[in-house]
Design a protein around this motif. Structure first.
Motif, mmCIF file in Angstrom:
data_model
loop_
_atom_site.group_PDB
_atom_site.id
_atom_site.type_symbol
_atom_site.label_atom_id
_atom_site.label_comp_id
_atom_site.label_asym_id
_atom_site.label_seq_id
_atom_site.Cartn_x
_atom_site.Cartn_y
_atom_site.Cartn_z
ATOM 1 N N ARG A 86 0.825 -1.204 0.000
ATOM 2 C CA ARG A 86 0.000 0.000 0.000
ATOM 3 C C ARG A 86 0.861 1.255 0.000
ATOM 4 O O ARG A 86 0.628 2.186 -0.793
ATOM 5 N N GLN A 87 1.867 1.309 0.887
ATOM 6 C CA GLN A 87 2.727 2.489 0.964
ATOM 7 C C GLN A 87 3.530 2.687 -0.311
ATOM 8 O O GLN A 87 3.715 3.815 -0.784
ATOM 9 N N TYR A 88 4.016 1.590 -0.882
ATOM 10 C CA TYR A 88 4.816 1.665 -2.102
ATOM 11 C C TYR A 88 3.980 2.199 -3.262
ATOM 12 O O TYR A 88 4.375 3.146 -3.960
ATOM 13 N N LEU A 89 2.794 1.635 -3.457
ATOM 14 C CA LEU A 89 1.971 2.002 -4.603
ATOM 15 C C LEU A 89 1.316 3.370 -4.443
ATOM 16 O O LEU A 89 0.913 3.986 -5.437
ATOM 17 N N SER A 90 1.229 3.869 -3.207
ATOM 18 C CA SER A 90 0.634 5.185 -2.982
ATOM 19 C C SER A 90 1.672 6.299 -2.939
ATOM 20 O O SER A 90 1.331 7.462 -2.726
ATOM 21 N N GLY A 91 2.948 5.950 -3.116
ATOM 22 C CA GLY A 91 3.998 6.957 -3.157
ATOM 23 C C GLY A 91 4.543 7.369 -1.810
ATOM 24 O O GLY A 91 5.255 8.367 -1.703
ATOM 25 N N GLU A 92 4.254 6.593 -0.767
ATOM 26 C CA GLU A 92 4.742 6.923 0.569
ATOM 27 C C GLU A 92 6.111 6.321 0.864
ATOM 28 O O GLU A 92 6.748 6.694 1.855
#
Length: 260
Positions: A86-92
């Motif tokens: 989730r963090q990777y794909l959301s740019g976090e």
């Protein structure tokens, strides 16, 4: 020469925000979970983590990740952590994927002073040619991609092959988990925990080890030492409760034939 520290909290107290960490572990085996939790409580953030994987949801490095303490990960396997995805794909989260053997050698090279090396692994793929997503934007587009790496054709054993230049990894701190350690920092690892812990310990400029059992210098035979104390700066003995926190990553069962 006595490198012992009383508690895991004291062992990680001086790790500042923005530090880079080489963290041992292979799946859930050999993860320095007590040091990770002490670092979580300590509050350091903006951490760059180098590890084979980033734990699972709710355990290991996954605890630091869920708290938003990690900004960048260099790893070879990330498939067991939904929050990571989730963090990777959301740019976090920035992510640099590296083949597992290459990651191991990059850590080892950093520990022994080799700045870079050539390997055939990844040559002719996105590993060498670039284009792998490092960071996504919030709208799902790729914001930062990996750059092409230097390649060279070399002859080995009478055959010419393309090789890619990989750089060594050296981090501010190394966090490792060992089965046994002595007060001088010599460590012995248990089975699969030996896969990445010695390498993470070599790569850290300051390496901190948590151990299940602390012994006196001389009790570990020379052939039983997997990481010499020269690489270890601090060592802390776990409590029985800390040492017994050993979850199983995947539990599978098979049906048993009934006796007639």
């Amino acid at each position: 020469m006595d490198k012992t520290v009383e508690t895991v909290s004291l062992a990680v107290a001086d790790i500042p925000t923005g530090s880079s960490l080489a963290v041992g572990g292979f799946g859930l085996s050999g993860v320095p979970i007590s040091l990770i939790r002490a670092l979580l409580a300590q509050g350091a953030s903006g951490l760059e983590v180098v590890s084979n994987n980033c734990g699972v949801d709710g355990w290991g490095l996954g605890e630091l990740l869920a708290a938003g303490r990690i900004s960048r990960v260099i790893a070879s396997y990330i498939g067991e952590n939904k929050e990571f995805a989730r963090q990777y794909l959301s740019g976090e989260l920035d992510v640099e994927l590296t083949p597992q053997g290459t990651l191991a050698e990059r850590l080892r090279a950093g520990g022994v002073g080799i700045p870079a090396f050539y390997t055939a692994t990844g040559a002719g793929t996105a590993v060498s040619d670039g284009g792998m997503p490092i960071r996504y934007a919030a709208d799902g587009t790729v914001e930062v991609m990996s750059e092409p790496k230097e390649t060279r054709t070399l002859e080995t054993f009478g055959t010419e092959k393309e090789y890619v230049l990989e750089t060594a990894i050296r981090t501010d701190f190394g966090l490792v988990r060992a089965a046994v350690g002595d007060r001088h920092g010599n460590l012995r690892f248990e089975k699969a925990a030996r896969n990445f812990n010695p390498l993470a310990g070599m790569a850290g400029r300051v390496t901190i080890a948590e151990v299940d059992e602390l012994v006196e210098p001389g009790e570990l035979g020379p052939d039983d030492i997997h990481l010499p104390g020269i690489y270890v700066d601090r060592i802390v003995e776990l409590t029985p409760a800390q040492a017994s926190d050993l979850p199983i990553e995947k539990v599978t069962v098979r049906s048993r034939e009934r006796s007639s």
